[in-house]
Enzyme design. Structure first.
Site, PDB file in Angstrom:
ATOM      1  N   GLY A   1      11.119  10.060  -2.120  1.00  0.00           N
ATOM      2  CA  GLY A   1      12.048   9.137  -1.477  1.00  0.00           C
ATOM      3  C   GLY A   1      11.770   8.963   0.001  1.00  0.00           C
ATOM      4  O   GLY A   1      12.275   8.034   0.627  1.00  0.00           O
TER       5      GLY A   1
ATOM      6  N   THR B   1       0.807  -1.226   0.000  1.00  0.00           N
ATOM      7  CA  THR B   1       0.000   0.000   0.000  1.00  0.00           C
ATOM      8  C   THR B   1       0.839   1.274   0.000  1.00  0.00           C
ATOM      9  O   THR B   1       0.305   2.360  -0.199  1.00  0.00           O
ATOM     10  CB  THR B   1      -0.904   0.016   1.254  1.00  0.00           C
ATOM     11  OG1 THR B   1      -0.058  -0.214   2.388  1.00  0.00           O
ATOM     12  CG2 THR B   1      -1.973  -1.058   1.188  1.00  0.00           C
ATOM     13  N   GLY B   2       2.157   1.160   0.253  1.00  0.00           N
ATOM     14  CA  GLY B   2       3.021   2.350   0.388  1.00  0.00           C
ATOM     15  C   GLY B   2       3.453   2.906  -0.959  1.00  0.00           C
ATOM     16  O   GLY B   2       3.017   2.435  -2.019  1.00  0.00           O
TER      17      GLY B   2
ATOM     18  N   GLN C   1      17.815  15.101  -3.348  1.00  0.00           N
ATOM     19  CA  GLN C   1      16.903  13.959  -3.370  1.00  0.00           C
ATOM     20  C   GLN C   1      15.434  14.396  -3.331  1.00  0.00           C
ATOM     21  O   GLN C   1      15.047  15.287  -2.565  1.00  0.00           O
ATOM     22  CB  GLN C   1      17.211  13.039  -2.178  1.00  0.00           C
ATOM     23  CG  GLN C   1      18.609  12.463  -2.287  1.00  0.00           C
ATOM     24  CD  GLN C   1      18.961  11.479  -1.187  1.00  0.00           C
ATOM     25  OE1 GLN C   1      20.086  11.497  -0.711  1.00  0.00           O
ATOM     26  NE2 GLN C   1      18.031  10.621  -0.777  1.00  0.00           N
TER      27      GLN C   1
ATOM     28  N   HIS D   1      16.286  11.504  -8.132  1.00  0.00           N
ATOM     29  CA  HIS D   1      17.411  11.927  -7.300  1.00  0.00           C
ATOM     30  C   HIS D   1      18.562  12.357  -8.219  1.00  0.00           C
ATOM     31  O   HIS D   1      18.967  11.600  -9.115  1.00  0.00           O
ATOM     32  CB  HIS D   1      17.903  10.779  -6.415  1.00  0.00           C
ATOM     33  CG  HIS D   1      16.979  10.427  -5.285  1.00  0.00           C
ATOM     34  ND1 HIS D   1      15.865  11.146  -4.941  1.00  0.00           N
ATOM     35  CD2 HIS D   1      17.048   9.397  -4.385  1.00  0.00           C
ATOM     36  CE1 HIS D   1      15.272  10.595  -3.898  1.00  0.00           C
ATOM     37  NE2 HIS D   1      15.971   9.528  -3.539  1.00  0.00           N
TER      38      HIS D   1
ATOM     39  N   CYS E   1      18.003   4.330  -2.779  1.00  0.00           N
ATOM     40  CA  CYS E   1      17.638   4.988  -4.043  1.00  0.00           C
ATOM     41  C   CYS E   1      18.676   5.992  -4.561  1.00  0.00           C
ATOM     42  O   CYS E   1      18.762   6.216  -5.771  1.00  0.00           O
ATOM     43  CB  CYS E   1      16.270   5.643  -3.905  1.00  0.00           C
ATOM     44  SG  CYS E   1      16.020   6.501  -2.354  1.00  0.00           S
TER      45      CYS E   1
ATOM     46  N   LYS F   1      24.675   5.052   4.368  1.00  0.00           N
ATOM     47  CA  LYS F   1      24.224   4.023   3.420  1.00  0.00           C
ATOM     48  C   LYS F   1      24.918   4.197   2.078  1.00  0.00           C
ATOM     49  O   LYS F   1      25.420   3.243   1.495  1.00  0.00           O
ATOM     50  CB  LYS F   1      22.697   4.128   3.208  1.00  0.00           C
ATOM     51  CG  LYS F   1      21.889   3.418   4.274  1.00  0.00           C
ATOM     52  CD  LYS F   1      20.417   3.423   3.917  1.00  0.00           C
ATOM     53  CE  LYS F   1      19.649   4.396   4.752  1.00  0.00           C
ATOM     54  NZ  LYS F   1      18.266   4.600   4.398  1.00  0.00           N
TER      55      LYS F   1
HETATM   56  N1  LIG Z   1      10.448   5.819  -1.462  1.00  0.00           N
HETATM   57  C1  LIG Z   1      11.613   5.490  -2.020  1.00  0.00           C
HETATM   58  O1  LIG Z   1      12.110   6.163  -2.953  1.00  0.00           O
HETATM   59  C2  LIG Z   1      12.365   4.269  -1.544  1.00  0.00           C
HETATM   60  C3  LIG Z   1      13.451   3.867  -2.319  1.00  0.00           C
HETATM   61  C4  LIG Z   1      14.165   2.737  -1.941  1.00  0.00           C
HETATM   62  C5  LIG Z   1      13.797   2.041  -0.817  1.00  0.00           C
HETATM   63  N2  LIG Z   1      12.750   2.448  -0.052  1.00  0.00           N
HETATM   64  C6  LIG Z   1      12.419   1.622   1.127  1.00  0.00           C
HETATM   65  O2  LIG Z   1      11.216   0.883   0.833  1.00  0.00           O
HETATM   66  C7  LIG Z   1      10.441   0.744   2.020  1.00  0.00           C
HETATM   67  C8  LIG Z   1       9.068   1.345   1.789  1.00  0.00           C
HETATM   68  O3  LIG Z   1       9.194   2.729   1.495  1.00  0.00           O
HETATM   69  P1  LIG Z   1       7.933   3.617   1.088  1.00  0.00           P
HETATM   70  O4  LIG Z   1       8.496   4.913   0.672  1.00  0.00           O
HETATM   71  O5  LIG Z   1       7.055   2.855   0.176  1.00  0.00           O
HETATM   72  O6  LIG Z   1       7.188   3.751   2.533  1.00  0.00           O
HETATM   73  P2  LIG Z   1       5.642   4.011   2.859  1.00  0.00           P
HETATM   74  O7  LIG Z   1       4.970   4.738   1.761  1.00  0.00           O
HETATM   75  O8  LIG Z   1       5.634   4.587   4.218  1.00  0.00           O
HETATM   76  O9  LIG Z   1       5.010   2.505   2.923  1.00  0.00           O
HETATM   77  C9  LIG Z   1       5.294   1.609   3.974  1.00  0.00           C
HETATM   78  C10 LIG Z   1       4.574   0.283   3.780  1.00  0.00           C
HETATM   79  O10 LIG Z   1       4.874  -0.566   4.910  1.00  0.00           O
HETATM   80  C11 LIG Z   1       3.649  -1.057   5.455  1.00  0.00           C
HETATM   81  N3  LIG Z   1       3.772  -1.275   6.898  1.00  0.00           N
HETATM   82  C12 LIG Z   1       3.904  -0.345   7.883  1.00  0.00           C
HETATM   83  N4  LIG Z   1       3.913  -0.955   9.107  1.00  0.00           N
HETATM   84  C13 LIG Z   1       3.794  -2.289   8.866  1.00  0.00           C
HETATM   85  C14 LIG Z   1       3.712  -3.432   9.712  1.00  0.00           C
HETATM   86  N5  LIG Z   1       3.768  -3.336  11.046  1.00  0.00           N
HETATM   87  N6  LIG Z   1       3.584  -4.649   9.124  1.00  0.00           N
HETATM   88  C15 LIG Z   1       3.509  -4.760   7.781  1.00  0.00           C
HETATM   89  N7  LIG Z   1       3.552  -3.722   6.918  1.00  0.00           N
HETATM   90  C16 LIG Z   1       3.700  -2.492   7.461  1.00  0.00           C
HETATM   91  C17 LIG Z   1       2.630   0.040   5.158  1.00  0.00           C
HETATM   92  O11 LIG Z   1       1.313  -0.516   5.249  1.00  0.00           O
HETATM   93  P3  LIG Z   1       0.029   0.402   5.720  1.00  0.00           P
HETATM   94  O12 LIG Z   1      -0.390   1.178   4.496  1.00  0.00           O
HETATM   95  O13 LIG Z   1      -0.959  -0.633   6.118  1.00  0.00           O
HETATM   96  O14 LIG Z   1       0.503   1.272   6.832  1.00  0.00           O
HETATM   97  C18 LIG Z   1       3.047   0.393   3.729  1.00  0.00           C
HETATM   98  O15 LIG Z   1       2.516  -0.565   2.829  1.00  0.00           O
HETATM   99  C19 LIG Z   1      11.214   1.427   3.141  1.00  0.00           C
HETATM  100  O16 LIG Z   1      11.958   0.453   3.823  1.00  0.00           O
HETATM  101  C20 LIG Z   1      12.103   2.412   2.404  1.00  0.00           C
HETATM  102  O17 LIG Z   1      13.267   2.718   3.114  1.00  0.00           O
HETATM  103  C21 LIG Z   1      12.013   3.528  -0.418  1.00  0.00           C
END
Ligand SMILES: NC(=O)c1ccc[n+]([C@@H]2O[C@H](COP(=O)([O-])OP(=O)(O)OC[C@H]3O[C@@H](n4cnc5c(N)ncnc54)[C@H](OP(=O)(O)O)[C@@H]3O)[C@@H](O)[C@H]2O)c1
Length: 350
Positions: free
Chosen positions: A180, A14-15, A176, A242, A150, A205
């Site tokens: 992100g 969902t994120g 960035q 980025h 990223c 990182k």
């Molecule tokens: N954004 C980027 O550019 C990027 C790039 C590389 C890596 N990342 C990494 O990818 C990951 C996700 O990033 P994002 O930007 O997509 O974050 P986000 O939008 O905050 O999404 C987080 C996701 O984790 C789920 N979640 C939260 N608490 C949880 C729990 N207790 N059990 C299971 N699922 C849970 C959320 O579900 P709900 O909707 O139910 O809360 C949501 O689906 C992170 O580790 C981040 O560091 C992000």
């Protein structure tokens, strides 16, 4: 397209990155989303209700009606992409690997573990050879492979073609995008017309991950690149993409033409095998003196290429240039999908 596609799951569907997975995997020739997981706030709801869709275009029909599951192994498919909040990813990804799943993760949690590949299919496809060591060491049938942070992926892809010149020192400064930081990310009152010169943990990182990615598989383990890397990380009011300015020093200083030739001619295993998400040219060199720019260039090549420009002599190190890439596609969902395609082509998903 294969007659029967391989069912895949998404942890954290969902994120921000989870949504990119849903979008990127639409009409994928090999993989089909069959399972979505998120927190217990979302579990039990149809994906379309649990998700505030933040990407351009409509939510893909394939995922709209899937019921969001709790992130527990059991009925998930063997191949599971992970984009879970880092605060919960360590344990949950481990549980899935123990239960026999192949986890292809975006999260930082397992990236620096010595028996976990930190993979960019163009750059270090041979690092997958560490997987049998991981399985033996941990006593699990599943496996965990990760993709880089990223901003690291943009830097590492721009540096990889230059590795034959012997990289000794790198100074990288990022600008960035706010996507992100996930959703809702940085408050608009903080980021509008502003630059925030701190992103927690990001510089460490970039420094460590770059050395691991550009390092070598020795037959026993992964030996990091013996180069010093210094990163400054900044958040800027850009939505996607980025940008990284890079200064680099070499053991054997190449000519400017040597560098451009190395960047432009760079091809690797994903291009040779024509993996479905591989950009035909992973690094694109731009001649214009004001490019790359995130708003103009980030969506090109489906967000899977890294754009480099403004190569010039550096009075401190040898050369300096600008690199830019899509942080939630090449830096996250697209990177993980390409990793899974490489793993499939290596027989690791059999
Ligand atoms: N954004 C980027 O550019 C990027 C790039 C590389 C890596 N990342 C990494 O990818 C990951 C996700 O990033 P994002 O930007 O997509 O974050 P986000 O939008 O905050 O999404 C987080 C996701 O984790 C789920 N979640 C939260 N608490 C949880 C729990 N207790 N059990 C299971 N699922 C849970 C959320 O579900 P709900 O909707 O139910 O809360 C949501 O689906 C992170 O580790 C981040 O560091 C992000």
């Amino acid at each position: 397209m294969n007659e029967t596609r391989i069912p895949v799951g998404i942890l954290g569907a969902t994120g921000m990155v989870g949504q990119q997975f849903a979008k990127f995997l639409q009409n994928h020739p090999w993989f089909e989303i069959a399972w979505v997981g998120a927190s217990d706030r979302s579990a039990g709801k149809p994906y379309r209700e649990a998700t505030s869709w933040r990407l351009d275009g409509a939510m893909p029909a394939r995922v709209q009606h899937l019921e969001v599951q709790e992130c527990k192994p059991g009925n998930a498919p063997r191949l599971v992409f992970s984009s879970m909040d880092a605060s919960v990813a360590t344990e949950i990804e481990r549980e899935f690997a123990m239960a026999g799943h192949v986890i292809v993760s975006n999260s930082r949690n397992h990236r620096m573990e010595p028996d976990v590949p930190l993979l960019i299919p163009e750059v270090n496809p041979d690092h997958l050879k560490i997987i049998p060591h991981q399985q033996r060491l941990r006593g699990w049938k599943g496996q965990i492979a990760t993709n880089p942070n990223c901003s690291t992926i943009v830097l590492a892809m721009a540096l990889a073609p230059l590795k034959p010149f012997g990289i000794t020192r790198v100074v990288a400064t990022t600008m960035q995008a706010i996507s992100g930081a996930g959703y809702p990310g940085v408050a608009s009152m903080d980021i509008n017309a502003n630059v925030i010169p701190f992103i927690g943990g990001e510089e460490e990182k970039m420094q460590q991950e770059t050395q691991k990615i550009l390092g070598d598989f020795t037959g026993e383990g992964l030996r990091p690149l013996n180069a010093r890397v210094s990163a400054h990380c900044n958040r800027v009011p850009v939505v996607d993409g980025h940008t990284v300015t890079v200064s680099v020093e070499f053991e054997r200083k190449p000519s400017k033409d040597d560098i451009i030739r190395a960047l432009v001619n760079y091809r690797s295993v994903p291009q040779e095998r024509q993996l479905p998400s591989a950009p035909p040219q992973p690094v694109i060199y731009m001649e214009e003196n004001d490019r790359p720019q995130p708003r103009r260039d980030v969506e090109r090549e489906r967000g899977m290429a890294v754009f480099v420009g403004r190569l010039r002599e550096c009075p401190v190190l040898d050369y300096k240039f600008v690199a830019m890439g899509h942080n939630t596609i090449r830096g996250a969902a697209g990177a993980a999908v390409l990793n899974a395609e490489l793993m499939y082509s290596e027989g690791l998903l059999d």
